[in-house]
Design an enzyme around this catalytic site. Structure first.
Site, PDB file in Angstrom:
ATOM      1  N   ASP A 182       0.258   3.508  10.988  1.00  0.00           N
ATOM      2  CA  ASP A 182       0.567   2.798   9.749  1.00  0.00           C
ATOM      3  C   ASP A 182      -0.609   2.983   8.796  1.00  0.00           C
ATOM      4  OD1 ASP A 182       2.419   0.578   8.475  1.00  0.00           O
ATOM      5  OD2 ASP A 182       0.351  -0.012   8.094  1.00  0.00           O
ATOM      6  N   ASN A 190      -0.038   1.148  -3.550  1.00  0.00           N
ATOM      7  CA  ASN A 190       1.136   1.316  -4.415  1.00  0.00           C
ATOM      8  C   ASN A 190       1.059   0.407  -5.645  1.00  0.00           C
ATOM      9  OD1 ASN A 190       2.736   3.377  -3.422  1.00  0.00           O
ATOM     10  ND2 ASN A 190       3.841   2.079  -1.998  1.00  0.00           N
ATOM     11  N   HIS A 195       4.039   3.983  -7.350  1.00  0.00           N
ATOM     12  CA  HIS A 195       4.750   4.560  -6.208  1.00  0.00           C
ATOM     13  C   HIS A 195       4.670   6.085  -6.177  1.00  0.00           C
ATOM     14  CE1 HIS A 195       6.500   0.862  -4.610  1.00  0.00           C
ATOM     15  NE2 HIS A 195       6.638   0.472  -5.869  1.00  0.00           N
ATOM     16  N   ASP A 199       3.593   8.093  -2.986  1.00  0.00           N
ATOM     17  CA  ASP A 199       4.349   9.192  -2.364  1.00  0.00           C
ATOM     18  C   ASP A 199       3.460  10.407  -2.138  1.00  0.00           C
ATOM     19  OD1 ASP A 199       6.623   7.678  -2.298  1.00  0.00           O
ATOM     20  OD2 ASP A 199       7.587   8.638  -4.013  1.00  0.00           O
ATOM     21  N   GLU A 226       5.544   3.630   5.229  1.00  0.00           N
ATOM     22  CA  GLU A 226       4.249   4.296   5.386  1.00  0.00           C
ATOM     23  C   GLU A 226       3.877   4.460   6.857  1.00  0.00           C
ATOM     24  OE1 GLU A 226       3.271  -0.134   4.757  1.00  0.00           O
ATOM     25  OE2 GLU A 226       4.811   1.314   4.157  1.00  0.00           O
TER      26      GLU A 226
END
Length: 315
Positions: A182, A190, A195, A199, A226
Site C-alpha cells: 500500500d 492526491n 488525481h 495516477d 493504491e
C-alpha cells in the site's frame, strides 16, 4: 493469384506459365513433386496446377502431402493426358478439387481460373477478417486481465491464478508467498497534487515493480486503488522477506516526490508478507485477509516497513 505450376515436361510447363502470366497471375514453377513440396510453404500459393504423371513423387502423392502438411486449404487442379473416369476419381480421392485433360482448352482454362480467383478473393477476405478477429480477441483478453491504468494484471486475473497456485502448491507441498503493498499517505498525495499526479505516481511505481519481478511464474498485479499484490510461487518466507527489502530499497532510490519536485515527503510503501505451504483447501480470500492484516500492522508501526503475517515488524 499466386499459382504453383507443377509439371515435369518443360515445354508444357513453360507454355502454360506464359499463358498464366499473360492473364496477370504470379507463377512459380516446379519440375517435380519433391521440388513442389520444397517451395510450397515459402510461396504460399492460392492455386496449384498439378500434373498427375511425374517420375518419383507423382501428382496424387504431392496432393496428399499438401493436404496433410498444410492446414490452410487451397484449390488443387490436376492436369493429365488421361481422361479415364478411374483417374479422375483417384484425383478427387487424393484431395484434388478439379481435373483438366491435356491439352487444356484455353476457354476452359480461363473459365476455371475465373472461378478459382473468386475463391482466392474470398479466402483473402476470410484471412483478413480472421486476423482482425484474433487481434480483437487479444485486446479483449488484455482488457479482461489487465488494469487499464498501470497495465499490470488485474484483480480478476490474480484471483483466478492464485486459486490455481494454491491447488498446485498444495498438491506438491511447495512454498507460496504473497506481498501486499500500500502506498503510504496516498490520499494526502492526491489531495495535494490532484488525481492526475496520483495516477502518474502509481504508473511509476508499477513500472518499478515490473522491473523487479521478472522471474518465470511471479507477477505483479494491481489489487485496487493504491494497493499492489506480488505473487511469488516456489518462494519461502526468507525469500519473500528478501523481495520485500528489495522493494523498499528500490522505492527509496526512486525518490519519486523529489524527482518530480513535490514538497511532500518521499513516496514510501507499507508491505504485508505472507508465506505458507498450502494444504490446497485455502481460499483466495483467506490469503488476502492474512496478508492484509500484516500490511495494516506495517501501517500502524509507522509505515515504510514490512510485516510478516503473525510476526514482528521488519524494517
Amino acid at each position: 493469384m499466386r499459382i504453383l505450376l507443377v509439371d515435369d515436361v518443360q515445354m508444357e510447363r513453360m507454355q502454360l506459365a506464359i499463358r498464366l502470366k499473360q492473364l496477370g497471375h504470379t507463377v512459380e514453377m516446379a519440375s517435380s513433386g519433391q521440388q513442389a513440396m520444397d517451395i510450397y510453404g515459402s510461396f504460399d500459393p492460392e492455386l496449384v496446377l498439378l500434373d498427375v504423371s511425374m517420375p518419383g513423387v507423382d501428382g496424387f502423392e504431392v496432393c496428399r502431402q499438401i493436404r496433410e502438411q498444410f492446414a490452410d486449404w487451397i484449390p488443387i487442379i490436376f492436369l493429365s493426358g488421361h481422361d479415364q473416369p478411374e483417374m479422375i476419381a483417384s484425383a478427387i480421392e487424393a484431395g484434388g478439387d478439379d481435373y483438366l485433360v491435356k491439352p487444356v482448352d484455353k476457354i476452359v482454362l480461363n473459365s476455371k481460373l475465373v472461378a478459382m480467383q473468386r475463391i482466392a478473393l474470398m479466402r483473402r477476405e476470410l484471412k483478413a477478417k480472421t486476423a482482425e478477429l484474433a487481434k480483437l480477441n487479444n485486446i479483449l483478453q488484455q482488457q479482461a486481465t489487465e488494469d487499464s491504468l498501470t497495465n499490470l494484471k488485474n484483480r480478476r486475473y490474480t484471483d483466478n491464478k492464485l486459486q490455481e497456485l494454491i491447488a498446485l502448491h498444495g498438491r506438491h507441498q511447495f512454498w507460496l508467498s504473497l506481498i501486499l503493498i500500500d502506498v503510504d499517505n496516498f490520499k494526502l498525495f492526491n489531495d495535494t497534487y490532484g488525481h492526475i499526479a496520483g495516477d502518474k505516481c502509481l504508473v511509476a511505481l508499477s513500472g518499478l515493480l515490473l522491473k523487479l519481478f521478472v522471474r518465470s511464474g511471479e507477477f505483479v498485479a494491481r489489487y485496487g486503488g493504491e494497493e499492489f499484490v506480488i505473487v511469488l510461487p516456489h518462494s519461502n518466507l526468507e525469500q519473500a522477506q528478501q523481495q520485500a527489502r528489495r522493494i523498499q530499497l528500490a522505492v527509496a532510490e526512486l525518490d519519486y516526490s523529489q524527482n518530480v519536485n513535490f514538497t511532500l515527503p518521499p513516496v514510501t510503501l507499507s508491505q504485508g508478507v505472507l508465506s505458507l505451504v498450502p494444504s490446497g483447501s485455502e481460499t483466495v480470500d483467506q490469503l488476502y485477509q492474512d496478508v492484509d492484516r500484516a500490511m495494516y500492522k506495517a501501517k500502524k508501526a509507522g509505515k515504510n516497513c514490512f510485516v510478516v503475517h503473525s510476526d514482528e515488524i521488519r524494517n
